[in-house]
Design a protein around this motif. Structure first.
Motif, PDB file in Angstrom:
ATOM      1  N   ILE A 251       0.648  -0.976   0.149  1.00 56.49           N
ATOM      2  CA  ILE A 251      -0.107  -0.060  -0.179  1.00 56.49           C
ATOM      3  C   ILE A 251       0.964   1.445   0.514  1.00 56.49           C
ATOM      4  CG2 ILE A 251      -1.422   1.383   1.252  1.00 56.49           C
ATOM      5  CD1 ILE A 251      -2.635  -0.853   2.593  1.00 56.49           C
ATOM      6  N   LEU A 252       1.591   1.188   1.006  1.00 55.32           N
ATOM      7  CA  LEU A 252       3.007   2.152   0.792  1.00 55.32           C
ATOM      8  C   LEU A 252       3.465   2.709  -0.302  1.00 55.32           C
ATOM      9  CD1 LEU A 252       4.344   4.599   2.855  1.00 55.32           C
ATOM     10  CD2 LEU A 252       6.317   2.788   3.230  1.00 55.32           C
ATOM     11  N   ALA A 253       3.427   1.934  -1.496  1.00 55.18           N
ATOM     12  CA  ALA A 253       4.549   1.524  -2.490  1.00 55.18           C
ATOM     13  C   ALA A 253       3.817   1.844  -3.542  1.00 55.18           C
ATOM     14  CB  ALA A 253       5.257   0.305  -2.732  1.00 55.18           C
ATOM     15  N   LEU A 254       1.493   2.107  -2.959  1.00 54.35           N
ATOM     16  CA  LEU A 254       1.475   2.255  -4.146  1.00 54.35           C
ATOM     17  C   LEU A 254       1.321   1.266  -5.352  1.00 54.35           C
ATOM     18  CD1 LEU A 254       1.231   6.523  -4.597  1.00 54.35           C
ATOM     19  CD2 LEU A 254      -0.590   4.758  -3.249  1.00 54.35           C
ATOM     20  N   TRP A 255       1.659  -0.282  -5.133  1.00 54.24           N
ATOM     21  CA  TRP A 255       1.430  -1.254  -6.410  1.00 54.24           C
ATOM     22  C   TRP A 255       3.000  -1.332  -6.799  1.00 54.24           C
ATOM     23  CZ3 TRP A 255      -2.927   1.102  -3.076  1.00 54.24           C
ATOM     24  CH2 TRP A 255      -3.487   0.137  -2.674  1.00 54.24           C
ATOM     25  N   LYS A 256       3.492  -0.293  -6.786  1.00 50.98           N
ATOM     26  CA  LYS A 256       4.507  -0.054  -7.402  1.00 50.98           C
ATOM     27  C   LYS A 256       5.838  -0.613  -7.117  1.00 50.98           C
ATOM     28  CE  LYS A 256       2.947   4.396  -9.152  1.00 50.98           C
ATOM     29  NZ  LYS A 256       2.809   5.661  -9.339  1.00 50.98           N
ATOM     30  N   PRO A 257       7.067  -1.935  -7.748  1.00 55.12           N
ATOM     31  CA  PRO A 257       7.384  -2.336  -7.217  1.00 55.12           C
ATOM     32  C   PRO A 257       8.816  -1.172  -6.889  1.00 55.12           C
ATOM     33  CG  PRO A 257       7.007  -3.224  -8.710  1.00 55.12           C
ATOM     34  CD  PRO A 257       6.015  -2.369  -9.285  1.00 55.12           C
ATOM     35  N   VAL A 258       9.062  -0.403  -7.541  1.00 59.38           N
ATOM     36  CA  VAL A 258      10.455   0.384  -7.248  1.00 59.38           C
ATOM     37  C   VAL A 258      10.456   1.015  -6.017  1.00 59.38           C
ATOM     38  CG1 VAL A 258      11.756   2.575  -8.192  1.00 59.38           C
ATOM     39  CG2 VAL A 258      11.237   0.649  -9.729  1.00 59.38           C
ATOM     40  N   ASN A 259       9.058   1.625  -6.126  1.00 57.56           N
ATOM     41  CA  ASN A 259       8.877   1.867  -4.641  1.00 57.56           C
ATOM     42  C   ASN A 259       9.039   1.769  -3.019  1.00 57.56           C
ATOM     43  OD1 ASN A 259       7.839   4.577  -6.010  1.00 57.56           O
ATOM     44  ND2 ASN A 259       5.673   4.390  -6.172  1.00 57.56           N
ATOM     45  N   ALA A 260       9.069   0.393  -3.736  1.00 54.99           N
ATOM     46  CA  ALA A 260       9.098  -0.232  -2.412  1.00 54.99           C
ATOM     47  C   ALA A 260      10.177  -1.315  -2.060  1.00 54.99           C
ATOM     48  CB  ALA A 260       8.501  -1.940  -2.671  1.00 54.99           C
ATOM     49  N   ILE A 261      11.165  -0.357  -2.859  1.00 55.94           N
ATOM     50  CA  ILE A 261      12.498  -0.322  -2.597  1.00 55.94           C
ATOM     51  C   ILE A 261      12.953   0.016  -1.186  1.00 55.94           C
ATOM     52  CG2 ILE A 261      14.827   0.072  -3.337  1.00 55.94           C
ATOM     53  CD1 ILE A 261      14.269  -0.983  -6.216  1.00 55.94           C
ATOM     54  N   TRP A 262      12.956   1.696  -1.389  1.00 58.16           N
ATOM     55  CA  TRP A 262      12.679   2.647  -0.590  1.00 58.16           C
ATOM     56  C   TRP A 262      11.439   2.754   0.758  1.00 58.16           C
ATOM     57  CZ3 TRP A 262       8.550   5.843   1.010  1.00 58.16           C
ATOM     58  CH2 TRP A 262       8.361   6.145   0.180  1.00 58.16           C
ATOM     59  N   GLY A 263      11.054   1.907   0.140  1.00 63.27           N
ATOM     60  CA  GLY A 263       9.952   2.168   1.363  1.00 63.27           C
ATOM     61  C   GLY A 263      10.295   0.793   2.190  1.00 63.27           C
ATOM     62  N   SER A 264      10.937  -0.324   1.837  1.00 65.21           N
ATOM     63  CA  SER A 264      11.248  -1.361   2.861  1.00 65.21           C
ATOM     64  C   SER A 264      12.450  -0.714   3.773  1.00 65.21           C
ATOM     65  CB  SER A 264      11.729  -2.233   1.560  1.00 65.21           C
ATOM     66  OG  SER A 264      13.419  -2.635   1.237  1.00 65.21           O
ATOM     67  N   PHE A 265      13.314   0.010   3.158  1.00 70.87           N
ATOM     68  CA  PHE A 265      14.381   0.358   4.232  1.00 70.87           C
ATOM     69  C   PHE A 265      13.521   1.115   4.722  1.00 70.87           C
ATOM     70  CE2 PHE A 265      16.836  -0.351   0.064  1.00 70.87           C
ATOM     71  CZ  PHE A 265      16.965  -2.234   0.302  1.00 70.87           C
ATOM     72  N   LEU A 266      12.491   2.161   4.638  1.00 69.46           N
ATOM     73  CA  LEU A 266      12.598   2.960   5.646  1.00 69.46           C
ATOM     74  C   LEU A 266      11.493   2.507   6.714  1.00 69.46           C
ATOM     75  CD1 LEU A 266      11.318   5.798   6.189  1.00 69.46           C
ATOM     76  CD2 LEU A 266       8.943   5.336   4.628  1.00 69.46           C
ATOM     77  N   PHE A 267      10.758   1.270   5.997  1.00 73.68           N
ATOM     78  CA  PHE A 267      10.590   0.440   7.352  1.00 73.68           C
ATOM     79  C   PHE A 267      11.351  -0.647   7.985  1.00 73.68           C
ATOM     80  CE2 PHE A 267       5.844  -0.759   5.715  1.00 73.68           C
ATOM     81  CZ  PHE A 267       5.534   0.851   5.672  1.00 73.68           C
TER      82      PHE A 267
END
Length: 326
Positions: A251-267
């Motif tokens: 959800i945080l990444a808005l269903w975009k895999p690239v957003n999940a990269i920085w989002g995972s490190f934020l998490f």
């Protein structure tokens, strides 16, 4: 090494398993399936890979680290994919409720991991005695030369290959979903399976493929946690809520895999932030652990208000598709 550098390293290490889980779930959700079994599948991937490495090392007096890596990686992928297959059969072919099946799969996966983890611990000589250090050494091998560069080497090149694979996979998935015909077909199914079906796209095949491959990717998050993060050991319930954080990250990444990269490190950073904040009580530590979920809720509210289509979940997410009702 400065405290900030240590924190950033640990944030990255914490985020990798979450990134694998989120990447796998993004692929699944793009097909319209909502797999809440990701936490359980991560358990299955982790314990299966560890079991394979353990029995391999027990079977030979001179285990080879690279061979142990290949065996454990293959078994982990197969076990995780099998979890995705179970989910697919029940929800796609048998039309069972996706939420119920997903939660049941998580319960099964956690129980599966803890049962076999405890059983192997007893076989190995007692609780906490599982150790596959030879195989784990292959997973934890750093990049030669580059890892010795001061500061930069520690921050960017001091991780095992699964860390880099998690980022590469996320980038490749982004390219697949946006730039390839099969990726566009998958997204079309997630938005409107009836229209996609009418256009000649095999909806069931895409849903099966996306769900099974998504589960296999998520299972790598469990394998990473056991082999690279813990160094080839098992701790019952040691995953904590990382599987649920992976789902929240989608959800945080808005269903975009690239957003999940920085989002995972934020998490990952938010998940361990309480360790680096002095003077916290047990209660305030637990409040700090809630931060990833609070951030997700805020992003969900903001994205809903902006009402941009590209920031919304697939329109058919969580809904079963019955061709005869098209």
């Amino acid at each position: 090494m400065s405290l900030l550098l240590i924190f950033l390293q640990n944030a990255i290490s914490q985020g990798v398993s979450i990134l694998f889980g989120a990447s796998g779930e993004i692929v699944t959700e793009k097909s319209g399936n909502l797999n809440l079994g990701i936490p359980g599948i991560m358990y299955m991937g982790g314990i299966s890979g560890l079991m394979a490495a353990f029995f391999y090392e027990k079977s030979t007096s001179h285990p080879n680290a690279f061979l142990g890596l290949l065996i454990s990686l293959l078994v982990s992928l197969l076990a995780s994919a099998f979890g995705g297959l179970i989910y697919s059969v029940l929800t796609i072919s048998l039309r069972a409720n996706q939420n119920v099946v997903g939660l049941a799969l998580t319960t099964f996966g956690v129980g599966f991991g803890n049962f076999f983890g405890g059983s192997i611990s007893k076989l190995a000589g007692g609780v906490g005695q599982i150790s596959v250090k030879t195989t784990a050494s292959a997973y934890r091998a750093e990049i030669p030369g580059l890892s010795k560069i001061p500061v930069i080497g520690d921050l960017f090149f001091s991780y095992g290959f699964l860390t880099y694979l998690s980022v590469i996979l996320a980038v490749l998935l982004a390219f697949f979903l946006k730039k390839t015909r099969k990726g566009l077909n998958l997204r079309a199914i997630g938005e409107d399976p009836a229209t996609a079906d009418a256009a000649g796209i095999n909806v069931s095949r895409y849903k099966y493929t996306a769900t099974i491959s998504g589960a296999a990717i998520a299972g790598l998050g469990g394998l990473y946690f056991v082999m690279e993060y813990l160094g080839g050991t098992w701790n019952n319930n040691g995953f904590g809520d990382r599987g649920w954080l992976a789902i929240a990250l989608v959800i945080l990444a808005l269903w975009k895999p690239v957003n999940a990269i920085w989002g995972s490190f934020l998490f990952g950073g938010l998940y361990i932030l309480y360790i680096y904040l002095p003077g916290l009580t047990r209660a305030t530590q637990e409040l700090c652990k809630m931060l990833p979920y609070v951030v997700t809720i805020i992003v969900l509210i903001l994205s809903s208000k902006r009402n941009k289509h590209e920031n919304q979940p697939p329109a058919s997410l969580g809904e079963a598709y019955f061709r005869e009702e098209r």
